[in-house]
Design an enzyme around this catalytic site. Sequence first.
Site, PDB file in Angstrom:
ATOM      1  N   GLU C  55       0.804  -1.223   0.000  1.00 49.10           N
ATOM      2  CA  GLU C  55       0.000   0.000   0.000  1.00 49.10           C
ATOM      3  C   GLU C  55       0.835   1.270   0.000  1.00 49.10           C
ATOM      4  O   GLU C  55       0.312   2.355  -0.225  1.00 49.10           O
ATOM      5  CB  GLU C  55      -1.005  -0.006   1.159  1.00 49.10           C
ATOM      6  N   ASN C  56       2.133   1.143   0.261  1.00 51.79           N
ATOM      7  CA  ASN C  56       2.984   2.331   0.154  1.00 51.79           C
ATOM      8  C   ASN C  56       3.422   2.613  -1.282  1.00 51.79           C
ATOM      9  O   ASN C  56       4.369   3.362  -1.494  1.00 51.79           O
ATOM     10  CB  ASN C  56       4.201   2.221   1.098  1.00 51.79           C
TER      11      ASN C  56
END
Lengths: 232, 232, 219, 219
Positions: C55-56
Amino acid sequence: MLNIADSAAAAVELIHDGACVMIGGFGVAGQPVELIDALIEHGAKDLTVVNNNAGNGDVGLAKLIQLGRVQKIICSFPRQSDSWHFDEKYRAGEIELEVVPQGNLAERIRAAGAGIGAFFTPTGYGTSLAEGKEVRELDGKHQVLEYPIHADFSLTKAYRADKAGNLVYRKTARNFGPIMAAAATHSIVQVSDIVERGQIDPEVVVTPGIYVDTVVQINRPQQQDPREEGAA
Amino acid sequence: MLNIADSAAAAVELIHDGACVMIGGFGVAGQPVELIDALIEHGAKDLTVVNNNAGNGDVGLAKLIQLGRVQKIICSFPRQSDSWHFDEKYRAGEIELEVVPQGNLAERIRAAGAGIGAFFTPTGYGTSLAEGKEVRELDGKHQVLEYPIHADFSLTKAYRADKAGNLVYRKTARNFGPIMAAAATHSIVQVSDIVERGQIDPEVVVTPGIYVDTVVQINRPQQQDPREEGAA
Amino acid sequence: MSVPQNSDHPLSPEELAEVVARDIPAGAYVNLGIGQPTLVSNYLSAEDDVTLHTENGMLGMGAEAHGDEVDPDLINAGKIPVVETEGCSYFHHADSFAMMRGGHLDCCVLGAFQVDQQGNLANWHTGKPDAIPAVGGAMDLATGAKQTFVMMTLKTKKGQSKLVKECTMPLTGVGCVSRIYTDLGVFLLEDGKVTVRETFGVGFDELAQQVDVELTPAR
Amino acid sequence: MSVPQNSDHPLSPEELAEVVARDIPAGAYVNLGIGQPTLVSNYLSAEDDVTLHTENGMLGMGAEAHGDEVDPDLINAGKIPVVETEGCSYFHHADSFAMMRGGHLDCCVLGAFQVDQQGNLANWHTGKPDAIPAVGGAMDLATGAKQTFVMMTLKTKKGQSKLVKECTMPLTGVGCVSRIYTDLGVFLLEDGKVTVRETFGVGFDELAQQVDVELTPAR
């Protein structure tokens, strides 16, 4: 998993009657001409089409409208000097029209892909296009509540795909491509070139492969001279 | 017009007491270490800080918190094994905390830059973080109304800038950089390299120069080993 | 009772990761949460063509980086250095969570403190009054993917079942969990009903006695 | 009355474009609407360092393309082929309108059918009952920029003032116009008050007689 179709016809074969189909392009730039032609051949009807315009001349989207296959169109600019087929159907009450300010159109498409249920935007406040819509004052401005536009399919054009479905575009042909691919349940993309995984630098991918369901390679896509199309 | 600062100190000099400052980075990746150090030196206080975390160890944001210069922090993950300065201030009631799910944090920052007044998101519905917030059922899901997070300044790190302010990033160091630069009234960016206009391919620009107010070149930015930082 | 007992012992985290990996369809886009779920990647083969999301800001995340491979600009959501895979891509945080929230990930595998029979998930906060709340991407992950799988030991260290009638800990997401993989069995959740697909090191009846939730055997 | 009359004749569109160009601050990001406003770009010099935005996804738009320069993938919002400038960038439609809506453009110059003293703008629809509505980016442009300038002839072909007490045509935006550049003079709008900054080919008194709005001379 990415489906690499053999032909434009194969790429659009799942499009069903009554589908909502987004079609990319702004003017000639980014217009998926061969996919639209394939959709014309394919025969699906009662379509809802989301596009910036409502067709030009006698080909592509205009042809689809002329054939009576489009039930509703959602767009920002349907009135052009050569949008006679739309004009005729509209005046005959044979096509439904939803006019949306271009930025709201883009943001509503983006919202669909991004899982946003609704958003407040200042664009359109106090105009006839916001009549009956919910309004709130936020950040010192009156803002209108707008909803996402989801689609069953999108037809867009990119420059190059890799076999993971990652896409890059060319110049202003990028326009609606990335957001429409994300907003559609099944995205169909025509590209000039398909390369192996690893052949597109991960830093420059514009549409990650997760948004791409079907690609088809059209080696020399048709492209009109931009001057032959009406302004908007 | 782009301001190219001579030093990190010069880049942050306009930050005033009481400012809301967004700080980029996720873990060590994209952390604008030299700009944070310059802010520590600068002395601005009563700050509201927007960051994914609440500082680690005894340096950077943790140091700023330790010095009592941060009045409020808006973040997704303040509790880490080495966030002792935040812990201490929080337990002493000396710092205000707003915990926001990471995706809502990102989307609220994006909304600020994009002029969206509020949006409905399913994330957080039914949890304590959505208590007291407006809820609606949209697209068959309960969704929570969230508001943009605007900032006076942003401190972010990119890889390279051209003299038009266009930025490119490296790998997962991109993270919050593009959306924070757009959400801040005055964006301040440290880069490893500044090149002439035309030296960054317009197709690969991630942050267009319109979002960048000040850049400063830090030739060899400090960067911890990622393993030395707590997980989150 | 026709629930297969597919092991003579409770599964180790590695064995359980292999079970989860087998259930991930070929070609899927998957997010593996921090902790136990990360192990699943060890049991995905190249032929599975599974793409990992972190998700980064990355799709096509590779394995943990070692030695010279370590690049401080390339880490996963657990802040561990990783490597690229061919066909990977980078994007910013808002685009990354839009990808998740928009339902584009086929599956997300998460750890849990508690899951209840309605599919409610508690995995971010123990609820202790003095704990500092910290959510990270947990709530986004819980509700964003097409399917959310939980992977956990069935019981706490004190022997209490984490599969409960109703979560007592603060929720991460409402009705979001569709499947629970535990050391003692795999549970399918639907409309408030909990079906046991298979058990490990324990029979269905014995398992049913250890959980304060009505369990239905899979047909 | 101290309003300067800065020309002995009403300005041609080209002359007016030069006046507008002079008022655009160095380093500004600007969107020029289709039609007359496009002419402004001819009077911006390199030293002005003005960056042009076109809402179909480009910053740093260059001049109209000719001959071999024409690339069908590079057009402006009026669908005219253009060229790149050094330091330009491309982005998709949602990002482009986010840029506009988010207030990042310093200035937008638009044509108009009518503007009223409250700064309301009508430029998208004549209001004829049989006209097919078509808005394009007009509403987004009207409300998005930090300042919205209108550039138009003061009067219609039939001699009616387009600067009115209250717009009778369908609105494009509410209270969005801060300045009106016309062939006969430049008008500043603030809090419902219309100030005349300068006139062209006409004196203030004569101008005031031709417009059914109370005009204030600039000090």
